[in-house]
Write an enzyme that holds these catalytic residues in place. Structure first.
Site, PDB file in Angstrom:
ATOM      1  N   LYS A 188     -30.564  29.718  15.494  1.00  0.00           N
ATOM      2  CA  LYS A 188     -31.166  28.431  15.884  1.00  0.00           C
ATOM      3  C   LYS A 188     -30.263  27.840  16.967  1.00  0.00           C
ATOM      4  O   LYS A 188     -29.217  27.272  16.677  1.00  0.00           O
ATOM      5  CB  LYS A 188     -31.199  27.518  14.658  1.00  0.00           C
ATOM      6  CG  LYS A 188     -32.226  26.408  14.688  1.00  0.00           C
ATOM      7  CD  LYS A 188     -32.155  25.500  15.886  1.00  0.00           C
ATOM      8  CE  LYS A 188     -31.499  24.183  15.650  1.00  0.00           C
ATOM      9  NZ  LYS A 188     -31.398  23.406  16.909  1.00  0.00           N
ATOM     10  N   GLU A 211     -17.341  25.604  12.239  1.00  0.00           N
ATOM     11  CA  GLU A 211     -16.432  25.283  13.346  1.00  0.00           C
ATOM     12  C   GLU A 211     -16.875  23.939  13.891  1.00  0.00           C
ATOM     13  O   GLU A 211     -17.940  23.834  14.503  1.00  0.00           O
ATOM     14  CB  GLU A 211     -16.487  26.353  14.420  1.00  0.00           C
ATOM     15  CG  GLU A 211     -15.730  27.567  13.979  1.00  0.00           C
ATOM     16  CD  GLU A 211     -15.764  28.684  14.966  1.00  0.00           C
ATOM     17  OE1 GLU A 211     -16.288  28.503  16.071  1.00  0.00           O
ATOM     18  OE2 GLU A 211     -15.280  29.757  14.623  1.00  0.00           O
ATOM     19  N   CYS A 222     -14.562  22.192  22.180  1.00  0.00           N
ATOM     20  CA  CYS A 222     -13.982  21.764  20.897  1.00  0.00           C
ATOM     21  C   CYS A 222     -12.466  21.790  20.936  1.00  0.00           C
ATOM     22  O   CYS A 222     -11.814  20.992  20.281  1.00  0.00           O
ATOM     23  CB  CYS A 222     -14.515  22.639  19.781  1.00  0.00           C
ATOM     24  SG  CYS A 222     -14.224  24.381  20.073  1.00  0.00           S
ATOM     25  N   GLU A 228     -14.036  11.841  18.755  1.00  0.00           N
ATOM     26  CA  GLU A 228     -14.239  12.936  19.701  1.00  0.00           C
ATOM     27  C   GLU A 228     -15.209  12.456  20.781  1.00  0.00           C
ATOM     28  O   GLU A 228     -16.385  12.203  20.497  1.00  0.00           O
ATOM     29  CB  GLU A 228     -14.825  14.142  18.958  1.00  0.00           C
ATOM     30  CG  GLU A 228     -14.926  15.376  19.837  1.00  0.00           C
ATOM     31  CD  GLU A 228     -15.583  16.547  19.127  1.00  0.00           C
ATOM     32  OE1 GLU A 228     -16.596  16.339  18.425  1.00  0.00           O
ATOM     33  OE2 GLU A 228     -15.103  17.675  19.294  1.00  0.00           O
TER      34      GLU A 228
END
Ligand code: NAD
Length: 503
Positions: free
Chosen positions: A191, A266, A300, A397
C-alpha cells in the site's frame, strides 16, 4: 533547449502512460481499477498540476489482493532460495535498466531533486541484490546437541505480508521492505502513500517483466484509513512492515491487535547532530547541512536538531546559515537544484506553520523562514537559532529543510538535551576525543549513531529506532527474522527415560 526543459520533456514522455490509463492497482499480475471505480488525483508539487488519476481502492480491493498473495504463497515460499535469488537479481537488473525513468517519475511525483533521486533507483536495485544474495541460506538455522537431544532450528516464510510506505523517497524505501520479504519467500500486498503512488506501480511492472510470478507482489492504492486499515486488519496477512509517522504506527498496532499481527515499525525522528568544540568544524558543518537540506529534509534520519557547544555556537550557526542561504532551491529536474518543492501543499502548510511558531517561542530565524515563489511548494532552507529544547521546533518532527540550533555547555548537558525528546532514531556525534565518543554513544538514546560522519547506510547493519521511532530492525539478517518464523525440531539422541504417570 535547456537541460531542465529537456528533462521535463523526458519526464512527460516517461509518465505519458500514467496520464492515459491512470495509476491502477496491480493484483495477480493484472492492472485493475478499484471495484468501486473511484479515483483520486496525484499532483506534482512543482506547480500543483495533476500528473494522473489514481485508483482509490477499498476493502474489496484489499481482499482481492490478499487472496492473490495467499494463492501465490505456497509456490513462492517453496521455490528454492537459489531460484528466488536468480529472479530477484533479474529484478535488480531491470530496475537499473529503467533507473532514469524511475528517477524522473519520482522527482515529478515527490518534488525530490534529481541529484539525489538519480541514486535512489540504483539504491533500490542494490537492496534487491543484497537481499537476493541472502535468499539461499535464509532458511538455515543452527543445530544444538545435548547428550539426549539434537535440536535443529530453521526458518520459514511467515506468509503473505502487508507493506505500507510513506511518501518520502518512496521507491527506495519500498524496495527496502519488499526485497527482503520476497527473498524470504513471503508474498506481498503493498500500500503506497497516496501523495506519491507512481513508482510503486513501476516497481511491480518491472519485477514481473523480470520474471517475478503473478500474485507474489500486489499493489493497492488508496487512503490509509481505508485500504491501509483493511490491510492491517486482514486475517490472512501475517505481518505488517510499516514506515511512516509514529501516531500512524500506534493506530496500526491497535488495528492489527485482533489478528495478532506481527509488526515492524520505522517511524519519526528528531535526530541530534552534536558538535563539540574539538571537532573538525569544516566536516561537521558539511555533514550537518547535508543531513538536513538534502532530500528536502523530508527524511526520517535528517539531523533536525543541531546541538553545538556554547564556545563555538555563534561560529557554527553563522557557517550553517551561510550554507543555507547559498543552497539552490528550484525545480527538481534541474540538475543544480538541491532543495525541490515539498511533497504537497498540506505538508508545506505544516512546515510553514513552524516559522511563526519559532518566532512566537522566541527563537531567531537566521536563514530562510519563508516560502519561495508563488507556484509550487517551495520553501527556503531554514535555520532557527537561540532555541532551547523545550520549544515545539525542538521537539516536533517538522520534516522539511528546517534546522533548530541549540547550545550546550558540556557532555552532560549535550546528553540531557539529545535524549530529551520522544524520538530515538539516529544521532550524529562530532568530536575528536575518542573517550568522549565512547561515553556519549553509550548513553545516547538512538537506534543508530554515526561518529564524525553523515548517515552512510551499510546494508548488513541494523536500521531502526528506539522510543517513539520504531520497533524492530531492518538490514542484514534482521530483515529475515521479521519476514520468517523460526521453528525448532528436537530429535532424541538416545532412548531416554520418559516419566511414567498413573502408576
Ligand atoms: P503517514 O504515517 O501519514 O503515512 C504512511 C503510510 O501509512 C501511508 O501509506 C498512509 O496511507 C498509511 N496510513 C495512514 N493511516 C493509516 C492507517 N490508519 N492504517 C494503515 N495505514 C495507514 O506518514 P507520511 O506522512 O507518509 O511519511 C512521513 C513519516 O514517515 C515521517 O514521520 C517520517 O519520519 C517517517 N519515516 C520514517 C522512516 C524510518 O525509517 N524510521 C523512514 C521514512 C519516513
Amino acid at each position: 533547449m535547456s537541460v531542465l526543459q529537456d528533462n521535463i520533456a523526458k519526464a512527460t514522455a516517461y509518465m505519458a502512460h500514467f496520464r492515459d490509463t491512470g495509476v491502477l492497482n496491480h493484483i495477480d499480475g493484472q492492472s485493475v481499477p478499484a471495484a468501486s471505480g473511484q479515483t483520486f488525483e496525484t499532483i506534482t508539487p512543482t506547480d500543483l498540476s495533476v500528473l494522473a488519476t489514481v485508483t482509490r481502492g477499498g476493502a474489496e480491493d484489499i481482499d482481492r489482493a490478499v487472496a492473490a498473495a495467499k494463492a501465490a504463497f505456497p509456490e513462492w515460499s517453496r521455490t528454492p532460495g537459489a531460484e528466488r535469488r536468480k529472479i530477484l537479481i533479474k529484478v535488480a537488473e531491470a530496475i537499473e535498466a529503467r533507473a532514469e525513468e524511475i528517477a524522473f517519475t519520482e522527482c515529478m511525483d515527490t518534488g525530490q531533486a534529481l541529484r539525489f533521486m538519480s541514486k535512489a533507483a540504483i539504491r533500490g536495485a542494490a537492496n534487491f541484490r543484497y537481499f537476493a544474495d541472502q535468499a539461499p541460506d535464509a532458511e538455515n538455522g543452527e543445530v544444538t546437541r545435548t547428550p539426549t537431544q539434537m535440536n535443529t532450528t530453521s526458518r520459514r516464510p511467515i506468509g503473505p505480508v502487508g507493506v505500507i510506505t510513506p511518501w518520502n523517497t518512496p521507491f527506495m524505501l519500498s524496495t527496502w521492505k519488499i526485497a527482503p520479504a520476497l527473498a524470504s519467500g513471503c508474498t506481498v500486498v503493498h500500500k503506497p502513500a497516496e501523495f506519491s503512488p507512481m513508482t510503486a506501480k513501476l516497481l511491480v511492472e518491472i519485477a514481473e517483466s523480470a520474471g517475478l510470478p503473478k500474485g507474489v507482489l500486489n499493489v493497492v492504492n488508496g487512503f490509509g484509513e481505508e485500504v491501509g486499515k483493511r490491510l492491517t486488519e486482514h486475517p490472512d496477512i501475517k505481518a505488517i512492515a510499516f514506515v511512516g509517522e509514529s501516531r500512524t504506527g500506534s493506530m496500526i498496532m491497535a488495528q492489527g491487535a485482533a489478528t495478532l499481527k506481527r509488526v515492524h515499525f520505522e517511524l519519526g525522528g528528531k535526530n541530534p547532530v552534536i558538535v563539540f568544540d574539538d571537532a573538525d568544524l569544516d566536516r561537521a558543518v558539511d555533514a550537518a547541512t547535508f543531513m538536513i537540506y538534502s532530500l528536502n529534509g523530508e527524511r526520517c534520519t535528517s539531523s533536525s536538531r543541531l546541538l553545538v557547544q556554547d564556545t563555538i555556537y555563534d561560529e557554527v550557526c553563522a557557517r550553517v546559515a551561510d550554507v543555507a542561504k547559498r543552497i539552490k532551491v528550484g525545480h527538481p529536474l534541474d540538475p543544480d537544484t538541491v532543495v525541490g518543492p515539498l511533497i504537497h501543499p498540506e505538508h508545506e502548510s505544516k512546515v510553514l506553520s513552524y516559522f511563526d511558531k519559532a518566532e512566537e517561542e522566541g527563537a531567531t530565524i537566521a536563514a530562510g523562514g519563508e516560502k519561495v515563489g508563488d507556484d509550487g511548494c517551495y520553501v527556503a532552507p531554514t535555520l532557527f537559532t537561540k532555541a532551547n529544547n523545550d520549544m515545539a521546533i525542538s521537539q516536533e518532527e517538522i520534516f522539511g529543510p528546517v534546522l533548530t540550533a541549540i547550545p550546550f555547555k558540556d557532555e552532560d548537558d549535550a546528553l540531557r538535551i539529545a535524549n530529551d525528546v520522544d524520538y530515538g532514531l539516529a544521532a550524529y556525534l562530532w568530536t575528536n576525543d575518542l573517550n568522549r565518543a565512547m561515553r556519549m554513544t553509550d548513553e545516547l538514546q538512538a537506534g543508530m549513531m554515526w561518529v564524525n560522519s553523515e548517515n552512510i547506510r551499510h546494508l548488513p547493519t541494523p536500521f531502526g529506532g528506539v522510543k517513539a521511532s520504531g520497533i524492530g530492525r531492518d538490514g542484514g539478517d534482521w530483515s529475515f527474522d521479521f519476514y520468517m518464523e523460526t521453528v525448532n525440531v528436537s530429535f532424541p539422541r538416545a532412548t531416554h527415560k520418559i516419566p511414567k504417570l498413573g502408576g
